[in-house]
Motif scaffolding. Structure first.
Motif, mmCIF file in Angstrom:
data_model
loop_
_atom_site.group_PDB
_atom_site.id
_atom_site.type_symbol
_atom_site.label_atom_id
_atom_site.label_comp_id
_atom_site.label_asym_id
_atom_site.label_seq_id
_atom_site.Cartn_x
_atom_site.Cartn_y
_atom_site.Cartn_z
ATOM 1 N N VAL A 116 0.830 -1.203 0.000
ATOM 2 C CA VAL A 116 0.000 0.000 0.000
ATOM 3 C C VAL A 116 0.866 1.255 0.000
ATOM 4 N N GLN A 117 1.839 1.311 0.918
ATOM 5 C CA GLN A 117 2.735 2.465 0.981
ATOM 6 C C GLN A 117 3.554 2.609 -0.295
ATOM 7 N N TYR A 118 3.992 1.479 -0.841
ATOM 8 C CA TYR A 118 4.793 1.534 -2.065
ATOM 9 C C TYR A 118 3.963 2.043 -3.246
ATOM 10 N N ASN A 119 2.683 1.651 -3.307
ATOM 11 C CA ASN A 119 1.802 2.151 -4.366
ATOM 12 C C ASN A 119 1.640 3.673 -4.262
ATOM 13 N N ASN A 120 1.548 4.176 -3.019
ATOM 14 C CA ASN A 120 1.442 5.627 -2.830
ATOM 15 C C ASN A 120 2.714 6.334 -3.298
ATOM 16 N N ILE A 121 3.874 5.750 -2.967
ATOM 17 C CA ILE A 121 5.144 6.324 -3.412
ATOM 18 C C ILE A 121 5.228 6.307 -4.939
ATOM 19 N N PHE B 195 5.680 9.556 -7.271
ATOM 20 C CA PHE B 195 6.803 9.627 -8.200
ATOM 21 C C PHE B 195 6.317 9.842 -9.634
ATOM 22 N N SER B 196 5.283 9.110 -10.042
ATOM 23 C CA SER B 196 4.746 9.254 -11.398
ATOM 24 C C SER B 196 4.198 10.653 -11.624
ATOM 25 N N ASP B 197 3.523 11.188 -10.613
ATOM 26 C CA ASP B 197 2.982 12.540 -10.721
ATOM 27 C C ASP B 197 4.106 13.567 -10.851
ATOM 28 N N PHE B 198 5.161 13.386 -10.082
ATOM 29 C CA PHE B 198 6.297 14.310 -10.143
ATOM 30 C C PHE B 198 6.961 14.244 -11.520
ATOM 31 N N ILE B 199 7.175 13.026 -12.027
ATOM 32 C CA ILE B 199 7.804 12.852 -13.331
ATOM 33 C C ILE B 199 6.991 13.541 -14.419
#
Length: 298
Positions: free
Chosen positions: A162-167, A171-175
């Protein structure tokens, strides 16, 4: 400058080991990869791209071993940010080490070749280095260090799905935001990139009055440490260190003509769930606000 299009970006740590007792070669390789964008990329392509970077790094190290032994501690720290540029027929791969053990790697595709007699390998190296450093500075500004993100309190965040999916979403949004609006590769837009560290400054004939107002604000609000003022894309007053101010400025404004960039940034894909109690409190606050406004403006 060649016209380039963004292909992929990933972060890996070659020192990471698999948590499995008897991992296969592929599992050993996968354990080094912390994040990859686009996440939908086939696993074979992810391994191949990371293998290109890691293999070239190891190849470079085989020639630099004797030189590294002779370097002093200060020289090693100075040369810590290892940079790599690999050129293939249709693409570039460039990578750099940050925080002693984490590598950011970016691959871009050559979409069109425009010959430029003034362009050489050193120019490309300088450009790609600037992009990587600028990318990391923005990421650090918004999200902190890689160690704190991927290993909070020493725990590998990939063990919590769950936490990794949020990260991954962050990350995808930042990219997406970075390469759409900041780190553009198109030769026509490169002069709008923050890698130029450009800021539009403005003189102000009411500066003494403005400075007096700033002093009054500092006196009234003791928690404020620095104040900077920007008007229509022009920096009027600044107390923040210039490197940080450059990041903030170039995220909000075009450093050539002062156009507003902020409205172009999209919101993150996911939203936090709000409990019913929080919704009731929010509605209550809105109701009180409306009542106060009615009192002020009958």
């Amino acid at each position: 400058m060649e016209k380039l299009s963004f292909k992929s970006c990933f972060i890996f740590n070659p020192n990471l080991k698999s948590l499995l007792k008897k991992p296969s070669d592929d599992e050993k390789q996968d354990a080094k990869l912390l994040i990859y964008y686009p996440s939908c990329e086939e696993i074979l392509i992810k391994r191949s791209n990371m293998g290109i970077i890691e293999g070239t790094i190891q190849f470079q190290h085989s020639f630099n071993t004797s030189k590294e032994k002779k370097e002093s501690t200060k020289e090693k720290e100075k040369n810590n940010n290892e940079f790599l540029l690999a050129e293939l027929n249709s693409s570039y791969y460039f990578s750099q080490k940050f925080e002693d053990e984490y590598f950011i790697a970016i691959s871009v595709e050559k979409t069109n070749k425009n010959l430029n007699l003034n362009e050489n390998v050193n120019y490309r190296v300088t450009l790609f280095k600037d992009i990587l450093n600028n990318f990391y500075q923005y990421f650090y500004l918004f999200h902190g260090t890689f160690k704190d993100i991927f290993f909070p309190n020493g725990k590998d965040i990939r063990t919590d799905q769950v936490q990794y999916n949020n990260i991954s979403t962050i990350f995808s949004d930042f990219i997406t935001c970075y390469f759409d609006y900041i780190g553009k590769f198109n030769s026509n837009d490169i002069y709008q990139s923050p890698i130029l560290d450009g800021i539009l400054y403005s003189t102000c004939n009411i500066y003494p009055n403005l400075l007096f107002s700033i002093l009054k604000v500092n006196e009234k609000f003791r928690d404020i440490k620095y104040i900077s003022l920007i008007y229509k894309g022009f920096l009027i007053h600044n107390e923040i260190d210039i490197d940080t101010m450059s990041l903030l400025y170039n995220m909000i404004y075009n450093n050539i003509n002062g156009d507003n960039y902020l409205e172009k940034f999209r919101y993150p894909i996911f939203k936090e769930e709000i409990s019913k109690n929080e919704i009731k409190e929010e509605n209550k606050d809105k109701k009180n606000l409306m009542m106060n406004l009615v009192k002020i403006y009958p």
